[in-house]
Each structure stands twice: as C-alpha cells, then as structure tokens.
Motif scaffolding. Structure first.
Motif, PDB file in Angstrom:
ATOM      1  N   SER A 107     -28.579  41.098 -41.126  1.00 41.71           N
ATOM      2  CA  SER A 107     -28.534  42.339 -41.705  1.00 41.71           C
ATOM      3  C   SER A 107     -30.078  42.828 -41.626  1.00 41.71           C
ATOM      4  O   SER A 107     -30.929  42.466 -42.125  1.00 41.71           O
ATOM      5  CB  SER A 107     -28.154  42.277 -42.981  1.00 41.71           C
ATOM      6  OG  SER A 107     -28.574  43.565 -44.020  1.00 41.71           O
ATOM      7  N   ALA A 108     -30.209  44.183 -40.968  1.00 42.17           N
ATOM      8  CA  ALA A 108     -31.564  44.824 -41.108  1.00 42.17           C
ATOM      9  C   ALA A 108     -32.108  45.145 -42.426  1.00 42.17           C
ATOM     10  O   ALA A 108     -33.151  44.926 -42.736  1.00 42.17           O
ATOM     11  CB  ALA A 108     -31.463  45.984 -40.252  1.00 42.17           C
ATOM     12  N   THR A 166     -36.636  50.328 -40.370  1.00 43.16           N
ATOM     13  CA  THR A 166     -36.305  50.189 -41.646  1.00 43.16           C
ATOM     14  C   THR A 166     -37.423  50.221 -42.410  1.00 43.16           C
ATOM     15  O   THR A 166     -38.684  49.714 -42.228  1.00 43.16           O
ATOM     16  CB  THR A 166     -35.762  48.624 -41.751  1.00 43.16           C
ATOM     17  OG1 THR A 166     -34.508  48.604 -40.870  1.00 43.16           O
ATOM     18  CG2 THR A 166     -34.983  48.751 -43.376  1.00 43.16           C
ATOM     19  N   VAL A 167     -37.318  51.042 -43.509  1.00 47.00           N
ATOM     20  CA  VAL A 167     -38.665  51.476 -44.452  1.00 47.00           C
ATOM     21  C   VAL A 167     -38.254  50.858 -45.847  1.00 47.00           C
ATOM     22  O   VAL A 167     -37.010  51.349 -46.497  1.00 47.00           O
ATOM     23  CB  VAL A 167     -38.738  53.009 -44.368  1.00 47.00           C
ATOM     24  CG1 VAL A 167     -39.956  53.137 -45.678  1.00 47.00           C
ATOM     25  CG2 VAL A 167     -39.292  53.348 -43.106  1.00 47.00           C
ATOM     26  N   VAL A 168     -38.959  49.960 -46.240  1.00 46.70           N
ATOM     27  CA  VAL A 168     -38.948  49.297 -47.804  1.00 46.70           C
ATOM     28  C   VAL A 168     -40.181  49.905 -48.552  1.00 46.70           C
ATOM     29  O   VAL A 168     -41.166  50.004 -48.158  1.00 46.70           O
ATOM     30  CB  VAL A 168     -38.985  47.765 -47.593  1.00 46.70           C
ATOM     31  CG1 VAL A 168     -38.611  47.298 -48.927  1.00 46.70           C
ATOM     32  CG2 VAL A 168     -37.986  47.444 -46.566  1.00 46.70           C
ATOM     33  N   THR A 220     -38.436  41.559 -29.245  1.00 47.99           N
ATOM     34  CA  THR A 220     -39.750  40.750 -28.715  1.00 47.99           C
ATOM     35  C   THR A 220     -40.858  41.614 -29.352  1.00 47.99           C
ATOM     36  O   THR A 220     -42.122  40.909 -29.597  1.00 47.99           O
ATOM     37  CB  THR A 220     -39.829  41.274 -27.203  1.00 47.99           C
ATOM     38  OG1 THR A 220     -38.710  40.572 -26.334  1.00 47.99           O
ATOM     39  CG2 THR A 220     -41.080  40.881 -26.759  1.00 47.99           C
ATOM     40  N   TYR A 221     -40.838  42.907 -29.926  1.00 49.47           N
ATOM     41  CA  TYR A 221     -41.905  43.743 -30.235  1.00 49.47           C
ATOM     42  C   TYR A 221     -41.774  44.028 -31.758  1.00 49.47           C
ATOM     43  O   TYR A 221     -42.289  44.958 -32.247  1.00 49.47           O
ATOM     44  CB  TYR A 221     -42.130  44.773 -29.297  1.00 49.47           C
ATOM     45  CG  TYR A 221     -42.518  44.725 -27.844  1.00 49.47           C
ATOM     46  CD1 TYR A 221     -43.638  44.213 -27.517  1.00 49.47           C
ATOM     47  CD2 TYR A 221     -41.337  44.873 -27.033  1.00 49.47           C
ATOM     48  CE1 TYR A 221     -44.096  44.501 -26.168  1.00 49.47           C
ATOM     49  CE2 TYR A 221     -41.833  44.529 -25.808  1.00 49.47           C
ATOM     50  CZ  TYR A 221     -42.921  44.228 -25.106  1.00 49.47           C
ATOM     51  OH  TYR A 221     -43.230  43.914 -23.852  1.00 49.47           O
ATOM     52  N   GLU A 222     -41.181  43.184 -32.447  1.00 48.32           N
ATOM     53  CA  GLU A 222     -41.128  43.176 -33.740  1.00 48.32           C
ATOM     54  C   GLU A 222     -42.428  43.476 -34.407  1.00 48.32           C
ATOM     55  O   GLU A 222     -43.424  42.866 -34.245  1.00 48.32           O
ATOM     56  CB  GLU A 222     -40.446  41.858 -34.388  1.00 48.32           C
ATOM     57  CG  GLU A 222     -40.539  41.809 -36.034  1.00 48.32           C
ATOM     58  CD  GLU A 222     -40.015  40.551 -36.500  1.00 48.32           C
ATOM     59  OE1 GLU A 222     -38.553  40.293 -36.327  1.00 48.32           O
ATOM     60  OE2 GLU A 222     -40.539  39.742 -37.100  1.00 48.32           O
ATOM     61  N   CYS A 230     -40.527  48.395 -41.094  1.00 50.76           N
ATOM     62  CA  CYS A 230     -40.175  47.383 -40.274  1.00 50.76           C
ATOM     63  C   CYS A 230     -39.530  47.765 -39.230  1.00 50.76           C
ATOM     64  O   CYS A 230     -38.592  48.671 -39.052  1.00 50.76           O
ATOM     65  CB  CYS A 230     -39.170  46.334 -40.985  1.00 50.76           C
ATOM     66  SG  CYS A 230     -39.751  45.887 -42.584  1.00 50.76           S
ATOM     67  N   ARG A 231     -40.188  47.408 -37.744  1.00 50.62           N
ATOM     68  CA  ARG A 231     -39.893  48.074 -36.638  1.00 50.62           C
ATOM     69  C   ARG A 231     -39.084  47.025 -35.562  1.00 50.62           C
ATOM     70  O   ARG A 231     -39.941  45.950 -35.536  1.00 50.62           O
ATOM     71  CB  ARG A 231     -41.072  48.653 -36.021  1.00 50.62           C
ATOM     72  CG  ARG A 231     -40.708  49.377 -34.767  1.00 50.62           C
ATOM     73  CD  ARG A 231     -41.928  50.240 -33.945  1.00 50.62           C
ATOM     74  NE  ARG A 231     -42.802  49.015 -33.606  1.00 50.62           N
ATOM     75  CZ  ARG A 231     -42.583  48.733 -32.442  1.00 50.62           C
ATOM     76  NH1 ARG A 231     -41.916  49.372 -31.543  1.00 50.62           N
ATOM     77  NH2 ARG A 231     -43.633  47.956 -32.086  1.00 50.62           N
ATOM     78  N   GLU A 232     -38.060  47.173 -34.903  1.00 51.12           N
ATOM     79  CA  GLU A 232     -37.470  46.350 -33.886  1.00 51.12           C
ATOM     80  C   GLU A 232     -37.603  44.859 -34.317  1.00 51.12           C
ATOM     81  O   GLU A 232     -37.886  44.000 -33.834  1.00 51.12           O
ATOM     82  CB  GLU A 232     -38.375  46.275 -32.708  1.00 51.12           C
ATOM     83  CG  GLU A 232     -38.479  47.622 -31.978  1.00 51.12           C
ATOM     84  CD  GLU A 232     -37.226  47.822 -31.210  1.00 51.12           C
ATOM     85  OE1 GLU A 232     -37.208  47.548 -29.783  1.00 51.12           O
ATOM     86  OE2 GLU A 232     -36.352  48.334 -31.854  1.00 51.12           O
ATOM     87  N   LEU A 233     -36.868  44.757 -35.480  1.00 52.18           N
ATOM     88  CA  LEU A 233     -36.710  43.461 -36.275  1.00 52.18           C
ATOM     89  C   LEU A 233     -35.936  42.532 -35.164  1.00 52.18           C
ATOM     90  O   LEU A 233     -35.040  42.676 -34.713  1.00 52.18           O
ATOM     91  CB  LEU A 233     -35.780  43.512 -37.638  1.00 52.18           C
ATOM     92  CG  LEU A 233     -36.623  44.320 -38.622  1.00 52.18           C
ATOM     93  CD1 LEU A 233     -35.970  44.622 -39.987  1.00 52.18           C
ATOM     94  CD2 LEU A 233     -38.111  43.370 -38.918  1.00 52.18           C
TER      95      LEU A 233
END
Length: 317
Positions: free
Chosen positions: A151-152, A254-256, A229-231, A223-226
C-alpha cells in the motif's frame, strides 16, 4: 439466480464446486433459491518491486474463475513476471466501465464464481476501482475477502517521519485551483496526519496551495517511486518542498502532511488567529461564526479574536 446452466457453461469449474471439494477457500452462504454464491477477492499488487507480491496473489490469479483488472496489459506483465497463467476469464474493470461492468460481475458471483479484482498497483478500492463492486456484493450478501498486499498510503506514512498514531487518507485533490484550495481549507485544522496522492505535473501547485492553507512551516514528506529503483523521500516544510517541486518531479507521488498543531492560547499570535478566521470565511462561514469557532479552538475569549481581525483589517486599509 444461482448455479444456472449458463454459469456452469461459462465456468466449468465454478466456485461452488470448488468449495465442495474442500480447497479451504470458503464461499458465502446460500442464495435465496438454494444455490451457493461465489467469493469476491480483492488482491493487493506490487506498487513497484515485483518481489513484494504476496504469495497468495499467484495462487488466486491462477485459480480465479474471473480476473477483473484495471489494465489488462499491466495484468499480463504481472502474470508473466510471476510465472502464472490465469485459467479464468480476464476482463477489464476501470473507472470508465466500472458502473456497467459491476452488475455483470455480481451476476457471476451469484452464479458461484470466484472473482479476483486487481488494480495497477496497491489495494483495490483505495483511490482505485473496487468500491462499487464491493458495495454491490455486500448488498447481495456475497462473501468479500482480500489478499493483503503493498500500500503506497501506509508505506509513505511509515517513511515520512511524521506522527502515525492517527491519520486520514484524502486521495487525490481536485485539479482546478479553486476547488483544490476549498478542499484543503476543509482540513486546515485537522490534527491527524494527512496523506494524499498527486500527479507529478501538479505537485508544485499542490504543495504551494498546501503552504498557503496549512502554513509555510507545516512539515511534510513527498514520497516518490516507492519501492522502485529511484525511490526518494523528500522531507521538509511545505514552502521548501513547493520550491523544490518547481524544478520538476517524475514518478508516482504520495504526499504526507503533518496535522495541525495543538496550540495553546499563548502559541497563537494575532496573525494566526486572523488566518484561521479567513480560512473559515473562505470555506463559507460568516465572520461572526468563524470568530466564535476560532475562539473555541484556541480557548480564548471571542473578543480577543475579534480585535485581531479588526486590527488586521485596519492595517490593510
């Protein structure tokens, strides 16, 4: 109608027969006409790394009578990566056909079929197709179960470094600037941590709007590309993140955002009192009600808030 000849012809190994064989996968109770309903299975799929696929996902993909997929092309890549060949019928189930396809799938379920629902990434129904089908199945007393998976929302929340004891998921914000601001103002004083999905090309505008409504110094994490490779997880105040995003960001986002602070009276200066009143006014409240509500939130007399608003108005004249 349950267990008709039509269903048996389409699905020669329908769910009712499999349940009777005792494979351990229970189905719902009997239909009104004495037959047995099937089971709707919501399966989580990897949000990036295929190795994160739950073991049961391959089993369900191989054995379901019907596999309903948000994108059948992506499903094909997933099954190839898992080394699985679905034996059942594969159909598309996405936002554009969700309303029309739901009754069809409910009929298959009433006929005893095991229907597996998968989306492109993560859990069905969470900002993805699925809610309508689940609601329709529940209404017909059809068993609904799940294969838990990535889950993202939860992954981003855990990596954010922000409080996780209480949170709320807000999904995607509206695309239009005015509607986006209105939605943000609705939760401006929400003390739980907030989680959003956003498209990369709108991220800078969204972060700027959040800084405007929530305050430039409110902490957040992008949070990008969870799990890919480029998380990347970028943490900082909203204003700082908004400036960073203007350089361009790619990938799934995803923004927290940290919840509103539980400030005491001594922590709220006049400017903050005025800001809160304005947020409420812009959301549609009359000034009198907005002042009263802010006074209750801050635990101070209404006169203090009123004086701050009057002083701000005079300063702007």
């Amino acid at each position: 109608m349950c267990g008709t000849g039509r269903d048996a012809a389409v699905f020669p190994a329908a769910g009712a027969g499999r349940a009777a064989a005792g494979d351990g996968r229970a189905v719902s109770g009997p239909c009104e006409d004495g037959g047995v309903t099937g089971t709707l299975v919501l399966a989580g799929t990897p949000i990036g790394d295929i190795a994160d696929a739950p073991p049961r996902l391959a089993e369900e993909l191989a054995g379901a009578d019907v596999v309903a997929a948000e994108d059948t092309r992506r499903l094909r890549r997933l099954t190839q990566a898992l080394g699985v060949t679905p034996k059942g019928r594969v159909v598309s189930y996405f936002e554009g056909n969700e309303s029309a396809r739901t009754p069809e799938l409910v009929e298959e379920l009433l006929g005893g079929a095991r229907v597996l629902l998968v989306t492109d990434a993560g859990m069905p129904s969470v900002s993805d197709p699925g809610y309508r089908l689940v609601a329709a199945a529940v209404e017909k007393d059809i068993k609904v179960t799940a294969v838990p998976g990535p889950s993202a929302v939860l992954t981003a929340l855990a990596l954010s470094g922000l409080p996780v004891d209480r949170f709320c998921f807000e999904g995607f914000l509206p695309r239009k600037a005015g509607e986006r601001l209105s939605r943000l103002r609705e939760v401006a004083d929400e003390r739980r941590t907030l989680v959003y999905f956003e498209a990369p090309h709108r991220l800078d505008d969204t972060l700027a709007a959040m800084a405007e409504v929530f305050g430039a110094e409110r902490r957040a994490a992008v949070c990008r590309e969870l799990t890919k490779t480029y998380e990347e997880v970028r943490r900082g105040p909203l204003a700082e993140l908004a400036r960073w995003a203007t350089e361009g960001v790619r990938g799934e986002i995803t923004v927290v955002v940290e919840g509103a602070p539980e400030a005491g009276p001594e922590e709220l200066d006049a400017a903050e009192l005025v800001r809160r009143v304005r947020v409420r006014e812009e959301a549609g409240e009359r000034r009198k009600e907005a002042i009263a509500a802010v006074a209750v939130e801050a635990g101070i007399p209404k006169r203090v808030v009123f004086d701050a608003v009057v002083a701000a108005k005079r300063a702007g004249e």
